[in-house]
Motif scaffolding. Sequence first.
Motif, PDB file in Angstrom:
ATOM      1  N   ILE A  69       0.835  -1.197   0.000  1.00  0.00           N
ATOM      2  CA  ILE A  69       0.000   0.000   0.000  1.00  0.00           C
ATOM      3  C   ILE A  69       0.874   1.254   0.000  1.00  0.00           C
ATOM      4  N   VAL A  70       1.917   1.249   0.825  1.00  0.00           N
ATOM      5  CA  VAL A  70       2.836   2.387   0.860  1.00  0.00           C
ATOM      6  C   VAL A  70       3.524   2.546  -0.495  1.00  0.00           C
ATOM      7  N   TRP A  71       3.974   1.444  -1.055  1.00  0.00           N
ATOM      8  CA  TRP A  71       4.714   1.483  -2.313  1.00  0.00           C
ATOM      9  C   TRP A  71       3.848   1.960  -3.468  1.00  0.00           C
ATOM     10  N   ALA A  72       2.547   1.676  -3.405  1.00  0.00           N
ATOM     11  CA  ALA A  72       1.648   2.041  -4.501  1.00  0.00           C
ATOM     12  C   ALA A  72       1.536   3.550  -4.687  1.00  0.00           C
ATOM     13  N   ARG A  73       1.961   4.344  -3.708  1.00  0.00           N
ATOM     14  CA  ARG A  73       1.909   5.796  -3.855  1.00  0.00           C
ATOM     15  C   ARG A  73       2.957   6.317  -4.838  1.00  0.00           C
ATOM     16  N   TRP A  74       3.998   5.533  -5.079  1.00  0.00           N
ATOM     17  CA  TRP A  74       5.085   5.981  -5.943  1.00  0.00           C
ATOM     18  C   TRP A  74       4.578   6.092  -7.374  1.00  0.00           C
ATOM     19  N   PRO A  75       4.917   7.180  -8.098  1.00  0.00           N
ATOM     20  CA  PRO A  75       4.286   7.404  -9.409  1.00  0.00           C
ATOM     21  C   PRO A  75       4.660   6.381 -10.473  1.00  0.00           C
ATOM     22  N   SER A  76       5.760   5.661 -10.287  1.00  0.00           N
ATOM     23  CA  SER A  76       6.161   4.676 -11.297  1.00  0.00           C
ATOM     24  C   SER A  76       6.031   3.244 -10.794  1.00  0.00           C
ATOM     25  N   ALA A  77       5.295   3.046  -9.691  1.00  0.00           N
ATOM     26  CA  ALA A  77       5.137   1.714  -9.114  1.00  0.00           C
ATOM     27  C   ALA A  77       3.828   1.082  -9.567  1.00  0.00           C
ATOM     28  N   GLY A  78       3.639  -0.181  -9.185  1.00  0.00           N
ATOM     29  CA  GLY A  78       2.404  -0.884  -9.482  1.00  0.00           C
ATOM     30  C   GLY A  78       2.519  -1.759 -10.710  1.00  0.00           C
ATOM     31  N   PRO A  79       1.417  -2.365 -11.131  1.00  0.00           N
ATOM     32  CA  PRO A  79       1.453  -3.225 -12.317  1.00  0.00           C
ATOM     33  C   PRO A  79       1.687  -2.395 -13.570  1.00  0.00           C
ATOM     34  N   PRO A  80       2.492  -2.880 -14.486  1.00  0.00           N
ATOM     35  CA  PRO A  80       2.760  -2.116 -15.708  1.00  0.00           C
ATOM     36  C   PRO A  80       1.600  -2.207 -16.679  1.00  0.00           C
ATOM     37  N   PRO A  81       1.574  -1.339 -17.673  1.00  0.00           N
ATOM     38  CA  PRO A  81       0.595  -1.487 -18.749  1.00  0.00           C
ATOM     39  C   PRO A  81       0.869  -2.761 -19.551  1.00  0.00           C
ATOM     40  N   TYR A  82      -0.112  -3.135 -20.348  1.00  0.00           N
ATOM     41  CA  TYR A  82       0.096  -4.178 -21.359  1.00  0.00           C
ATOM     42  C   TYR A  82       0.753  -3.505 -22.560  1.00  0.00           C
ATOM     43  N   PHE A  83       1.910  -3.993 -22.943  1.00  0.00           N
ATOM     44  CA  PHE A  83       2.658  -3.338 -24.011  1.00  0.00           C
ATOM     45  C   PHE A  83       2.402  -4.041 -25.339  1.00  0.00           C
ATOM     46  N   GLU A  84       1.917  -3.272 -26.317  1.00  0.00           N
ATOM     47  CA  GLU A  84       1.604  -3.821 -27.624  1.00  0.00           C
ATOM     48  C   GLU A  84       2.860  -4.178 -28.425  1.00  0.00           C
ATOM     49  N   SER A  85       3.991  -3.562 -28.062  1.00  0.00           N
ATOM     50  CA  SER A  85       5.229  -3.780 -28.801  1.00  0.00           C
ATOM     51  C   SER A  85       6.385  -3.224 -27.978  1.00  0.00           C
ATOM     52  N   PRO A  86       7.618  -3.590 -28.319  1.00  0.00           N
ATOM     53  CA  PRO A  86       8.762  -2.958 -27.661  1.00  0.00           C
ATOM     54  C   PRO A  86       8.777  -1.445 -27.833  1.00  0.00           C
ATOM     55  N   GLU A  87       8.289  -0.964 -28.974  1.00  0.00           N
ATOM     56  CA  GLU A  87       8.235   0.491 -29.197  1.00  0.00           C
ATOM     57  C   GLU A  87       7.246   1.150 -28.239  1.00  0.00           C
ATOM     58  N   HIS A  88       6.138   0.472 -27.972  1.00  0.00           N
ATOM     59  CA  HIS A  88       5.168   0.981 -26.998  1.00  0.00           C
ATOM     60  C   HIS A  88       5.794   1.058 -25.612  1.00  0.00           C
ATOM     61  N   TYR A  89       6.558   0.037 -25.256  1.00  0.00           N
ATOM     62  CA  TYR A  89       7.268   0.053 -23.968  1.00  0.00           C
ATOM     63  C   TYR A  89       8.237   1.233 -23.913  1.00  0.00           C
ATOM     64  N   GLU A  90       9.013   1.414 -24.966  1.00  0.00           N
ATOM     65  CA  GLU A  90      10.012   2.491 -24.976  1.00  0.00           C
ATOM     66  C   GLU A  90       9.348   3.860 -24.890  1.00  0.00           C
ATOM     67  N   SER A  91       8.273   4.068 -25.617  1.00  0.00           N
ATOM     68  CA  SER A  91       7.608   5.372 -25.596  1.00  0.00           C
ATOM     69  C   SER A  91       6.976   5.640 -24.231  1.00  0.00           C
ATOM     70  N   THR A  92       6.464   4.606 -23.579  1.00  0.00           N
ATOM     71  CA  THR A  92       5.886   4.783 -22.242  1.00  0.00           C
ATOM     72  C   THR A  92       6.968   5.159 -21.240  1.00  0.00           C
ATOM     73  N   CYS A  93       8.100   4.491 -21.322  1.00  0.00           N
ATOM     74  CA  CYS A  93       9.209   4.827 -20.430  1.00  0.00           C
ATOM     75  C   CYS A  93       9.680   6.262 -20.666  1.00  0.00           C
ATOM     76  N   ASN A  94       9.790   6.658 -21.919  1.00  0.00           N
ATOM     77  CA  ASN A  94      10.224   8.022 -22.231  1.00  0.00           C
ATOM     78  C   ASN A  94       9.252   9.048 -21.674  1.00  0.00           C
ATOM     79  N   MET A  95       7.959   8.764 -21.757  1.00  0.00           N
ATOM     80  CA  MET A  95       6.953   9.673 -21.204  1.00  0.00           C
ATOM     81  C   MET A  95       7.120   9.820 -19.704  1.00  0.00           C
ATOM     82  N   MET A  96       7.383   8.705 -19.016  1.00  0.00           N
ATOM     83  CA  MET A  96       7.508   8.767 -17.559  1.00  0.00           C
ATOM     84  C   MET A  96       8.734   9.566 -17.143  1.00  0.00           C
TER      85      MET A  96
END
Length: 377
Positions: free
Chosen positions: A175-202
Amino acid sequence: MPPALTLGVEEEFLLVDPRTGEPAPHGREVAEAARRRFGVDLDVELVAAQVETRTAVCHDLADVRGQLHGLRMVAAETARGLGCRLLAVGVAPVGGPDLRTGSEDRYRRLAGDYRLLAAEQSICGCHVHVAVPDPETAVRVCNHVRPWLPVLGTVTANSPFARGLDTGYASWRSIVWARWPSAGPPPYFESPEHYESTCNMMVESGAAHDLRNIYWDVRPSSHLPTVEVRVADVAATVDEAVLLAALVRGLVATALAGLRRGLPAPPVPTEVLRAAMWRAARDGITGMSLDVFSGRLEPTRLLLDRLVHHVRDHLGAADLDLVRHRLSALDADGGGAARQRQAFARAGRMSDVLELLARDTLSGSETWTDEPSTPTA
């Protein structure tokens, strides 16, 4: 069956004052002393009252177990020599979170950007790394692992108490950890490019400084050729940590087999996973969990059986026997959170919880005694 995947385990531990049980901000001193006395490298953490151990690459679960025992012994003995006690626990059971952060540049930046959120991260987890062939495969494996994250989180749920009170959760750390903005379950990534763009946004938003600061519960490691599962509390005992490692390796092996066969990962919505994570953190292994595939509450133990069934073809006979044996042990004692509550219920003393945690941390080492030493200068 292809050769077993190599793996490694990282464990975070809390340092406490042996008299009061409150966090003791001596992680740097313990790490330096362990290097001098034993030639073992312990890592310091964001919070000064923590240390982290890391196994070398392991080829089987016996190796994992042996290395974890040895590292816990070294860390505990070093802490004892400095007047501290080492506890395998998800959050500090007594006292407030230690607000002192490490002096390293990285941790100063985190404290400056994330402020009280960073200072209150006196929480300890267990991270399991499993080798994968390449970064693209790592992204796709994460998609296959993510539906099982809530169930995995129950296996070592080990933080029911905080500030001397029962939180009502088996894993308050989650519960404490879930407050962190980059914590929790990740999105479902449609492709490696989707993963990379999500990381860049964060990173662009400031929710993460860099790839290492993206703390999803499962992620491609930013610096190793592995998938890293970060969902769990630090296990109370080595045996429970080995159980977690076995299940994670089984999930990664099953995912790799599915990818070879062209099987898609189930695209479970992130909001479903977040609801399931909350319920798993509340109830732990002895309660109810949300089945993310059906949307119904089920006994957690039933979902664990389904997880074992899902991975059994990729565990190997010895590992499958170990998993079944360790789950039977959890059936008997309820796991770390339940044992802490049982210890407190006997006399209503948090000191009994702390004694239990100290014993569990080094369970299996019959020659060990945990009498605090006089602090050194």
